[in-house]
Design a protein around this motif. Structure first.
Motif, PDB file in Angstrom:
ATOM      1  N   SER A  14      16.287  -2.818 -11.739  1.00 39.75           N
ATOM      2  CA  SER A  14      17.063  -1.807 -11.443  1.00 39.75           C
ATOM      3  C   SER A  14      15.783  -0.932 -10.604  1.00 39.75           C
ATOM      4  O   SER A  14      16.713   1.042 -10.430  1.00 39.75           O
ATOM      5  CB  SER A  14      16.720  -0.797 -13.105  1.00 39.75           C
ATOM      6  N   ARG A  15      15.337  -0.847 -10.678  1.00 43.57           N
ATOM      7  CA  ARG A  15      14.208   0.172  -8.851  1.00 43.57           C
ATOM      8  C   ARG A  15      13.480  -0.542  -8.099  1.00 43.57           C
ATOM      9  O   ARG A  15      12.921  -1.890  -8.775  1.00 43.57           O
ATOM     10  CB  ARG A  15      13.364   1.140 -10.130  1.00 43.57           C
ATOM     11  N   GLY A  16      12.397   0.187  -7.038  1.00 39.38           N
ATOM     12  CA  GLY A  16      11.680  -0.311  -6.819  1.00 39.38           C
ATOM     13  C   GLY A  16      12.006  -0.997  -5.622  1.00 39.38           C
ATOM     14  O   GLY A  16      13.573  -1.672  -4.754  1.00 39.38           O
ATOM     15  N   LEU A  17      11.456  -2.563  -5.524  1.00 41.63           N
ATOM     16  CA  LEU A  17      11.689  -3.428  -4.764  1.00 41.63           C
ATOM     17  C   LEU A  17      13.014  -4.393  -5.029  1.00 41.63           C
ATOM     18  O   LEU A  17      13.528  -4.679  -5.199  1.00 41.63           O
ATOM     19  CB  LEU A  17       9.971  -4.991  -5.136  1.00 41.63           C
ATOM     20  N   GLY A  18      13.093  -4.760  -6.530  1.00 41.58           N
ATOM     21  CA  GLY A  18      14.093  -5.458  -7.143  1.00 41.58           C
ATOM     22  C   GLY A  18      15.166  -4.340  -6.886  1.00 41.58           C
ATOM     23  O   GLY A  18      16.146  -5.847  -6.734  1.00 41.58           O
ATOM     24  N   ARG A 193       5.094   0.943   0.359  1.00 42.14           N
ATOM     25  CA  ARG A 193       6.077   2.179   1.073  1.00 42.14           C
ATOM     26  C   ARG A 193       7.000   2.629   0.414  1.00 42.14           C
ATOM     27  O   ARG A 193       7.846   2.734   1.233  1.00 42.14           O
ATOM     28  CB  ARG A 193       4.863   2.242   1.617  1.00 42.14           C
ATOM     29  N   VAL A 194       7.432   3.337  -0.506  1.00 38.30           N
ATOM     30  CA  VAL A 194       6.840   2.686  -1.751  1.00 38.30           C
ATOM     31  C   VAL A 194       7.873   2.493  -3.094  1.00 38.30           C
ATOM     32  O   VAL A 194       8.721   3.337  -3.297  1.00 38.30           O
ATOM     33  CB  VAL A 194       5.977   5.236  -1.735  1.00 38.30           C
ATOM     34  N   THR A 195       6.775   2.147  -4.146  1.00 33.17           N
ATOM     35  CA  THR A 195       7.931   1.783  -5.592  1.00 33.17           C
ATOM     36  C   THR A 195       7.304   2.553  -6.294  1.00 33.17           C
ATOM     37  O   THR A 195       6.111   3.816  -6.332  1.00 33.17           O
ATOM     38  CB  THR A 195       7.405   0.337  -5.390  1.00 33.17           C
ATOM     39  N   ASP A 196       7.320   2.411  -7.290  1.00 33.39           N
ATOM     40  CA  ASP A 196       7.114   4.052  -8.473  1.00 33.39           C
ATOM     41  C   ASP A 196       5.704   2.623  -8.686  1.00 33.39           C
ATOM     42  O   ASP A 196       4.508   3.614  -9.627  1.00 33.39           O
ATOM     43  CB  ASP A 196       8.111   3.090 -10.473  1.00 33.39           C
ATOM     44  N   PHE A 206      -2.430   4.391   2.174  1.00 31.58           N
ATOM     45  CA  PHE A 206      -1.687   3.479   2.528  1.00 31.58           C
ATOM     46  C   PHE A 206      -1.972   4.088   4.278  1.00 31.58           C
ATOM     47  O   PHE A 206      -1.935   2.796   5.121  1.00 31.58           O
ATOM     48  CB  PHE A 206      -0.374   4.557   2.849  1.00 31.58           C
ATOM     49  N   ASP A 207      -2.984   4.622   4.031  1.00 25.39           N
ATOM     50  CA  ASP A 207      -2.721   4.943   5.928  1.00 25.39           C
ATOM     51  C   ASP A 207      -4.045   4.098   6.936  1.00 25.39           C
ATOM     52  O   ASP A 207      -4.414   3.823   7.894  1.00 25.39           O
ATOM     53  CB  ASP A 207      -3.430   6.469   6.324  1.00 25.39           C
ATOM     54  N   LEU A 208      -5.193   3.936   5.242  1.00 24.95           N
ATOM     55  CA  LEU A 208      -6.333   2.515   6.009  1.00 24.95           C
ATOM     56  C   LEU A 208      -5.049   0.927   6.076  1.00 24.95           C
ATOM     57  O   LEU A 208      -5.146  -0.122   7.063  1.00 24.95           O
ATOM     58  CB  LEU A 208      -6.962   2.386   5.218  1.00 24.95           C
ATOM     59  N   ILE A 209      -4.197   0.872   5.318  1.00 23.85           N
ATOM     60  CA  ILE A 209      -3.180  -0.661   5.262  1.00 23.85           C
ATOM     61  C   ILE A 209      -2.938  -0.740   6.966  1.00 23.85           C
ATOM     62  O   ILE A 209      -3.049  -1.421   7.084  1.00 23.85           O
ATOM     63  CB  ILE A 209      -2.590  -0.969   3.988  1.00 23.85           C
ATOM     64  N   LYS A 210      -2.314   0.603   6.842  1.00 27.85           N
ATOM     65  CA  LYS A 210      -1.607   0.869   8.557  1.00 27.85           C
ATOM     66  C   LYS A 210      -2.472   0.454   9.097  1.00 27.85           C
ATOM     67  O   LYS A 210      -1.759  -0.094  10.036  1.00 27.85           O
ATOM     68  CB  LYS A 210      -0.737   2.715   8.712  1.00 27.85           C
ATOM     69  N   GLU A 211      -3.657   0.596   9.731  1.00 31.74           N
ATOM     70  CA  GLU A 211      -4.280   0.548  10.546  1.00 31.74           C
ATOM     71  C   GLU A 211      -4.846  -0.453  10.363  1.00 31.74           C
ATOM     72  O   GLU A 211      -5.343  -1.534  11.152  1.00 31.74           O
ATOM     73  CB  GLU A 211      -5.683   1.773  10.750  1.00 31.74           C
ATOM     74  N   GLN A 217       1.726  -0.893  10.125  1.00 30.14           N
ATOM     75  CA  GLN A 217       2.965   0.119   9.926  1.00 30.14           C
ATOM     76  C   GLN A 217       2.915  -0.506   8.047  1.00 30.14           C
ATOM     77  O   GLN A 217       2.395  -2.051   8.346  1.00 30.14           O
ATOM     78  CB  GLN A 217       4.308  -0.078  10.102  1.00 30.14           C
ATOM     79  N   VAL A 218       2.839   0.450   7.216  1.00 26.21           N
ATOM     80  CA  VAL A 218       3.371  -0.384   6.158  1.00 26.21           C
ATOM     81  C   VAL A 218       4.329  -1.145   5.814  1.00 26.21           C
ATOM     82  O   VAL A 218       5.797  -0.556   5.973  1.00 26.21           O
ATOM     83  CB  VAL A 218       3.064   0.754   4.649  1.00 26.21           C
ATOM     84  N   THR A 219       4.445  -2.174   5.187  1.00 24.68           N
ATOM     85  CA  THR A 219       5.358  -2.799   4.984  1.00 24.68           C
ATOM     86  C   THR A 219       6.397  -1.957   3.778  1.00 24.68           C
ATOM     87  O   THR A 219       6.556  -1.321   2.457  1.00 24.68           O
ATOM     88  CB  THR A 219       5.593  -4.185   4.129  1.00 24.68           C
ATOM     89  N   THR A 220       8.135  -1.858   3.736  1.00 26.00           N
ATOM     90  CA  THR A 220       8.753  -1.533   3.143  1.00 26.00           C
ATOM     91  C   THR A 220       9.303  -2.036   1.884  1.00 26.00           C
ATOM     92  O   THR A 220       9.013  -3.507   2.737  1.00 26.00           O
ATOM     93  CB  THR A 220      10.277  -0.267   3.722  1.00 26.00           C
TER      94      THR A 220
END
Length: 253
Positions: A14-18, A193-196, A206-211, A217-220
């Motif tokens: 119903s939302r997010g990744l799914g 980036r970003v789900t419920d 998120f900034d740390l993950i990106k680096e 980049q942070v996966t969507t």
């Protein structure tokens, strides 16, 4: 079997990744079943975006009877067995690195909730789908995991451990079901980036993950959904028992 000919069940859709996975299959012409537990309105919104080849069905994937009823409704609606399952549903969990339970506070009951959400739910959908897939000599089961198994930079003890168990489940099912033309694989993302579920995560994380990723980049959710399509496509027809990490190169196997 091409994706456009498949009947695809996405749990927790119903939302997010799914929701993004369901929409990705819809774009490829598949017939899509969106499973939801509580978010009926959001599930119907996703169905409207996909179109007439999608249907939303309520079911608690932890309840075997409800899963059986969901499959009956889906197969009756599409007049075809379910060919493809994406076990995506997330049960009662938020990626909150600040308020997580640490090693001193985590309870066995916390583990049980996540183990059931990962293993029991996947067991139900796999077993209920088995007969139809075996008859067709075709099936695609895709489990959603996490790169935190390989690199628990945030030790979400209950969640990470349940996804480690899901890798074992994936490989054992792949071994047992392969002779029936059924492949079982796993897609493990990083923090999306970003789900419920990831919304409580502070921006600096998120900034740390990106680096820390090779692609910077942070996966969507949309990007991860595309990889799920790979495991349903003809391009992966002899791939089974695998866990593919999709996180921009943060973790390398």
């Amino acid at each position: 079997m091409n994706i456009k000919d498949q009947v695809v069940l996405v749990t927790g859709a119903s939302r997010g990744l799914g929701a993004e996975i369901a929409k990705a299959f819809g774009r490829e012409g598949a017939r899509v079943i969106l499973n939801y537990y509580q978010s009926e309105e959001k599930a119907k919104e996703v169905v409207e975006k996909i179109g007439s080849e999608a249907i939303a069905i309520q079911a608690d994937v932890l309840d075997r009877d409800q899963v059986e009823n969901m499959f009956e409704k889906a197969e009756s609606h599409f007049n075809h067995p379910v060919t493809t399952i994406v076990n995506n549903a997330l049960v009662n969990f938020k990626f909150d690195s600040v308020n997580r339970k640490d090693a001193k506070k985590i309870d066995w009951e916390d583990y049980q909730v996540q183990l059931e959400g990962s293993i029991k739910a996947a067991l139900h959908t796999t077993q209920v789908a088995y007969e139809g897939m075996a008859t067709l000599q075709f099936g695609r089961i895709i489990n959603i995991g996490t790169n935190l198994v390989q690199d628990p930079v945030v030790p979400y003890h209950d969640y990470n451990t349940s996804k480690a168990a899901l890798i074992g489940f994936t490989r054992n099912m792949a071994s047992d079901l392969g002779a029936n033309g059924i492949t079982v694989n796993m897609v493990s993302g990083g923090l999306l980036r970003v789900t419920d579920a990831s919304s409580p995560t502070p921006p600096e994380v998120f900034d740390l993950i990106k680096e820390d990723t090779l692609l910077k980049q942070v996966t969507t959710p949309e990007e991860l959904a595309d990889t799920v399509l790979f495991f349903a496509s003809r391009w992966s027809r002899v791939v089974t028992g695998q866990n593919l990490v999709v996180d921009g190169g943060q973790v390398m196997n």
